[in-house]
Design an enzyme around this catalytic site. Structure first.
Site, PDB file in Angstrom:
ATOM      1  N   TYR A 138      42.254  35.303  42.315  1.00 24.09           N
ATOM      2  CA  TYR A 138      41.506  35.388  41.053  1.00 24.09           C
ATOM      3  C   TYR A 138      40.557  36.571  41.163  1.00 24.09           C
ATOM      4  O   TYR A 138      39.585  36.527  41.914  1.00 24.09           O
ATOM      5  CB  TYR A 138      40.760  34.074  40.832  1.00 24.09           C
ATOM      6  N   LYS A 166      45.426  35.734  39.045  1.00 29.41           N
ATOM      7  CA  LYS A 166      44.779  35.663  37.738  1.00 29.41           C
ATOM      8  C   LYS A 166      44.015  36.973  37.579  1.00 29.41           C
ATOM      9  O   LYS A 166      43.017  37.222  38.245  1.00 29.41           O
ATOM     10  CB  LYS A 166      43.829  34.463  37.665  1.00 29.41           C
TER      11      LYS A 166
END
EC number: 4.3.3.7
Length: 296
Positions: A138, A166
């Site tokens: 992320y 992400k």
């Protein structure tokens, strides 16, 4: 070449953590999970940024993961938030998530301490070595204060259990490099950039607005996959207006929790230092939800 983490393609919703009287509201969390399952959401992500992980105690953090996995009961994938700026803490949280049945671990880049590229690599390598679970990176430098550069991410992509990212830098150039230079499954970290990322070869979205309109986000992704470009564009512009007018009011998850309260799906409680919307912002939010057709 197939991408590594396609089990996480489609719509993942970063779910809120519901509170009542400053305690975890377990009954409300179960309702939130059921709502996403009924909508057809592909995966849920508890205790991410939207889930207010920074203000949960370690015990609460683990309880949210455990309860989510238990209640999901294989009906929906669970991508548990297990990131930390302490490598040992990240390992412990990720081990716990695996032990209670999470399908994957979403791990934010170590924040505040601003590692070098080598530090980022060794952090994720240490977790991947310690825990056999699919890891979703992320990258959100707006929160962590340091971008994980494409070169560093490409090194991480060689680790078998690091399967997806992400991507929340807001940079289409960075996203393009990740898609061109790695075989990671790339998921948008910004609702409003879902369609642009899909058009470049991205595989889905980890969504905030999916807490209230998962069906619409699913329609966007499905339309694109079916080659219905005009339909996907129409859904993009519809959702873009909601994202702009809702998420632009204040720092996430303040606006989404306020929206869920107005829709009768949450108490709207936040933990300090997060504070509720003021009267002017709430009035704007009410109008946004009415314009979208969520409130009459």
């Amino acid at each position: 070449m197939p991408r590594k983490g396609e089990q996480f393609a489609g719509l993942t919703v970063a779910i809120v953590t519901p509170f009542r009287n400053d305690r975890l509201d377990e009954a409300a969390l179960k309702k939130i999970i059921d709502f996403q399952i009924e909508a057809g959401t592909n995966c849920i992500c508890p205790v991410g940024t939207t889930g207010e992980s920074p203000t949960l105690t370690h015990e609460e953090h683990e309880r949210v993961i455990a309860l989510t996995c238990e209640h999901a009961a294989g009906r929906i994938r669970v991508m548990a938030g297990t990131g930390s700026n302490s490598t040992q803490e990240a390992i412990q949280l990720t081990k716990f998530a695996k032990s209670v049945g999470a399908d994957g671990a979403m791990m934010v880049a170590p924040y505040y301490n601003k590692p070098t590229g080598e530090g980022f690599f060794r952090h994720f390598e240490a977790v991947a070595t310690a825990v056999d679970i699919p890891i979703i990176l992320y990258n959100i430098p707006g929160r962590t204060a340091k971008n994980m550069e494409p070169e560093t991410i490409a090194r991480m992509a060689e680790i078998p259990s690091i399967v997806a990212i992400k991507e929340a830098t807001g940079s289409m150039d960075q996203a393009s490099r990740l898609l061109a230079e790695t075989n990671l499954t790339v998921l948008s970290g910004d609702d409003s950039l879902t369609l642009p990322l899909l058009s470049m070869g991205g595989s889905g979205i980890v969504s905030v607005v999916g807490n209230i309109v998962p069906q619409d986000m699913l329609k966007l992704v499905a339309a694109w996959k079916a080659g219905k470009i005009a339909e996907a564009q129409a859904m993009h512009f519809k959702l873009f207006t909601l994202c702009r007018d809702l998420l632009g009011l204040a720092t996430n998850p303040i606006p989404i929790k306020a929206a869920m309260k107005l829709l009768g799906r949450d108490t709207g409680e936040l933990r300090l230092p997060m504070t509720p919307l003021g009267p002017a912002e709430e009035a704007k939010l009410v109008q946004t939800l009415k314009t979208y057709g969520l409130l009459s």
